[in-house]
Design an enzyme around this catalytic site. Structure first.
Site, PDB file in Angstrom:
ATOM      1  N   LYS A  28      45.435 -25.844  46.778  1.00  9.85           N
ATOM      2  CA  LYS A  28      45.290 -27.723  46.256  1.00  9.85           C
ATOM      3  C   LYS A  28      46.620 -28.616  46.389  1.00  9.85           C
ATOM      4  O   LYS A  28      46.824 -29.185  46.216  1.00  9.85           O
ATOM      5  CB  LYS A  28      46.346 -27.170  44.262  1.00  9.85           C
ATOM      6  CG  LYS A  28      44.946 -26.246  43.648  1.00  9.85           C
ATOM      7  CD  LYS A  28      45.902 -25.803  42.160  1.00  9.85           C
ATOM      8  CE  LYS A  28      45.151 -25.738  41.495  1.00  9.85           C
ATOM      9  NZ  LYS A  28      45.440 -25.272  40.152  1.00  9.85           N
ATOM     10  N   ARG A  53      44.696  -2.077  55.723  1.00 10.59           N
ATOM     11  CA  ARG A  53      45.556  -1.439  56.173  1.00 10.59           C
ATOM     12  C   ARG A  53      47.145  -2.256  56.285  1.00 10.59           C
ATOM     13  O   ARG A  53      48.048  -1.427  55.422  1.00 10.59           O
ATOM     14  CB  ARG A  53      45.372  -0.158  57.619  1.00 10.59           C
ATOM     15  CG  ARG A  53      45.765  -0.935  58.637  1.00 10.59           C
ATOM     16  CD  ARG A  53      45.139  -0.535  59.899  1.00 10.59           C
ATOM     17  NE  ARG A  53      43.473  -0.798  59.681  1.00 10.59           N
ATOM     18  CZ  ARG A  53      42.498  -0.307  59.859  1.00 10.59           C
ATOM     19  NH1 ARG A  53      42.153   0.300  59.458  1.00 10.59           N
ATOM     20  NH2 ARG A  53      41.676  -1.695  60.145  1.00 10.59           N
ATOM     21  N   THR A  54      47.180  -3.271  57.200  1.00  8.39           N
ATOM     22  CA  THR A  54      48.697  -3.526  56.508  1.00  8.39           C
ATOM     23  C   THR A  54      48.832  -4.225  55.264  1.00  8.39           C
ATOM     24  O   THR A  54      50.166  -3.576  55.287  1.00  8.39           O
ATOM     25  CB  THR A  54      48.807  -4.827  57.252  1.00  8.39           C
ATOM     26  OG1 THR A  54      48.548  -4.679  58.821  1.00  8.39           O
ATOM     27  CG2 THR A  54      49.770  -5.498  57.531  1.00  8.39           C
ATOM     28  N   HIS A 105      53.747  -9.340  65.052  1.00  6.44           N
ATOM     29  CA  HIS A 105      53.451  -8.838  64.515  1.00  6.44           C
ATOM     30  C   HIS A 105      54.907  -7.650  64.433  1.00  6.44           C
ATOM     31  O   HIS A 105      54.047  -6.252  64.316  1.00  6.44           O
ATOM     32  CB  HIS A 105      51.677  -7.739  64.125  1.00  6.44           C
ATOM     33  CG  HIS A 105      51.179  -7.282  63.091  1.00  6.44           C
ATOM     34  ND1 HIS A 105      51.687  -6.646  62.565  1.00  6.44           N
ATOM     35  CD2 HIS A 105      49.717  -6.430  62.985  1.00  6.44           C
ATOM     36  CE1 HIS A 105      50.888  -6.395  60.632  1.00  6.44           C
ATOM     37  NE2 HIS A 105      49.718  -6.415  62.075  1.00  6.44           N
ATOM     38  N   ARG A 162      50.780 -12.674  55.232  1.00  4.37           N
ATOM     39  CA  ARG A 162      50.224 -12.816  56.516  1.00  4.37           C
ATOM     40  C   ARG A 162      49.591 -14.393  56.177  1.00  4.37           C
ATOM     41  O   ARG A 162      48.682 -14.519  55.475  1.00  4.37           O
ATOM     42  CB  ARG A 162      48.803 -11.744  56.862  1.00  4.37           C
ATOM     43  CG  ARG A 162      48.018 -11.896  57.735  1.00  4.37           C
ATOM     44  CD  ARG A 162      47.243 -10.729  57.959  1.00  4.37           C
ATOM     45  NE  ARG A 162      47.880  -9.782  59.021  1.00  4.37           N
ATOM     46  CZ  ARG A 162      47.291  -8.086  59.190  1.00  4.37           C
ATOM     47  NH1 ARG A 162      45.222  -8.342  59.232  1.00  4.37           N
ATOM     48  NH2 ARG A 162      48.079  -7.430  59.530  1.00  4.37           N
TER      49      ARG A 162
HETATM   50  C1  NCD Z   1      45.822  -5.940  63.773  1.00  6.66           C
HETATM   51  C2  NCD Z   1      46.030  -7.588  63.174  1.00  6.66           C
HETATM   52  O1  NCD Z   1      45.240  -8.147  62.445  1.00  6.66           O
HETATM   53  O2  NCD Z   1      46.547  -8.619  64.398  1.00  6.66           O
HETATM   54  N1  NCD Z   1      45.056  -5.334  62.557  1.00  6.66           N
HETATM   55  C3  NCD Z   1      46.323  -4.639  62.185  1.00  6.66           C
HETATM   56  O3  NCD Z   1      47.486  -5.252  60.759  1.00  6.66           O
HETATM   57  N2  NCD Z   1      46.129  -3.442  62.173  1.00  6.66           N
HETATM   58  C4  NCD Z   1      44.888  -6.194  64.756  1.00  6.66           C
HETATM   59  C5  NCD Z   1      43.186  -7.042  65.247  1.00  6.66           C
HETATM   60  O4  NCD Z   1      43.080  -7.631  64.038  1.00  6.66           O
HETATM   61  O5  NCD Z   1      43.008  -5.841  66.396  1.00  6.66           O
END
Ligand code: NCD
Length: 337
Positions: free
Chosen positions: A86, A57-58, A135, A107
């Site tokens: 690399k 989703r992110t 986050h 990320r």
């Molecule tokens: C979270 C994350 O990646 O920190 N997910 C998200 O981005 N909605 C929480 C998780 O992965 O548990």
């Protein structure tokens, strides 16, 4: 905070008025997110969406948010498909990619990696999660959701009582949300986790010195009796050295409809950053809650698009031009039926 051209790396950058600004712009994005209107305000702009850790989703909501503003998205997912395998440094990758993009979302499994990347980037970088650290965009969408859910009953974030449940040690969403809640008054936070997975002391201290009343608990049912929000989280299996170690904690704090009915207030809002771990040995939020009107988890995910649109509009300085470059949608819109 001056949003124009800024990196969004940590909630520590935000003051209360900055959060208000993000939320006000997010509110304005609703007709576009609901496909009532189309805006082309970012036509010609490119988002570099760089995800070096699992994400649904992110990653997709950053991309959708950018597309909904009229921009294009170029994406890299996984180390195996990038030059990092690399031996390229994050800073070199940043030097290169910032030449191709107008803004970058990233990320990465290492704490501090996104800040390291941003230090060499020529364009704004938004942190989509750096290891167990932070986050920030998730915390903003979480708080936006909290505000929306409790507004319906005349409550505000000031005075909020929230229980955060699960792997609070490794959960970057609860780290960022805790910092964000520190900006508000008379907030009570109940931290429910196994003893080994408590929220990092520095964040507890940050909350306490900001005036948040923090209670630490290792037991679920009696700790959720009087809260406005239960915010459940997944055991962050990928942060443990072995799966067996993660297994020790899985399934410890399960919420289902029977427990909700017995212990929660009738209108306690249920949240989770998602993904919820639906495997039988985990199942921290049972699917028998799916018809509970207070289950806000999918409204929460939807709000991610609004909040991320707002952040893009702010860092690229088009927040006041979104409507100017807009028109009505032409296609059949099932959301409005
Ligand atoms: C979270 C994350 O990646 O920190 N997910 C998200 O981005 N909605 C929480 C998780 O992965 O548990």
């Amino acid at each position: 905070m001056n949003f124009t051209g800024a990196h969004i790396l940590s909630i520590n950058q935000f003051q209360r008025q900055d959060v208000d600004r993000v939320f006000a712009v997010a509110d304005q994005m609703e007709p576009y997110a609901l496909r009532k209107r189309v805006t082309r305000v970012l036509e010609g702009a490119i988002l570099g969406n760089m995800f070096f850790e699992a994400s649904t989703r992110t990653r997709v909501s950053f991309g959708s948010a950018f597309n909904l503003l009229g921009g294009e998205v170029r994406e890299t997912a996984g180390f195996e498909n990038s030059a990092l395998v690399k031996g390229e440094s994050l800073q070199d990758t940043a030097r290169v990619l910032s030449g191709f993009s107008d803004v970058i979302c990233m990320r990465h499994p290492q704490e501090g990696s996104v800040a390291d990347f941003a230090s060499a980037s020529r364009v704004p970088v938004l942190n989509g999660g750096d290891g167990a650290n932070e986050h920030p965009t998730q915390a903003l969408l979480d708080l936006y959701t909290i505000r929306q859910e409790i507004a319906a009953r005349g409550q505000t974030i000031d005075g909020l009582k929230i229980a955060m449940i699960g792997d609070l040690r490794h959960g970057r969403t609860v780290h960022s949300l805790s910092k964000l809640l520190s900006l508000y008054n008379n907030v009570q936070v109940i931290l429910i986790s196994p003893e080994e997975l408590t929220l990092p002391e520095a964040i507890v201290e940050q909350m306490r010195s900001a005036g948040v009343q923090v209670t630490i608990s290792h037991e679920l049912t009696n700790s959720i009796v009087d809260v406005d929000i239960v915010y459940s989280t997944r055991i962050q299996e990928e942060r443990f050295s072995t799966k067996e170690e993660a297994d020790l904690y899985r399934g410890k704090f399960r919420l289902n409809q029977a427990i909700y009915t017995e212990f929660c207030q009738p209108n306690t809002v249920i949240m989770h950053p998602l993904p919820r771990d639906s495997r039988a040995d985990a199942n921290e939020l049972d699917s028998d809650l799916d018809n509970n009107p207070n289950l806000a988890i999918f409204r929460q995910a939807d709000n991610g698009v609004l909040v991320r649109m707002a952040l893009f509009a702010l860092v690229l300085d088009v927040a006041d031009k979104v409507d100017e470059f807009s028109y009505d949608v032409r296609w059949y819109n099932s959301r409005q039926v």
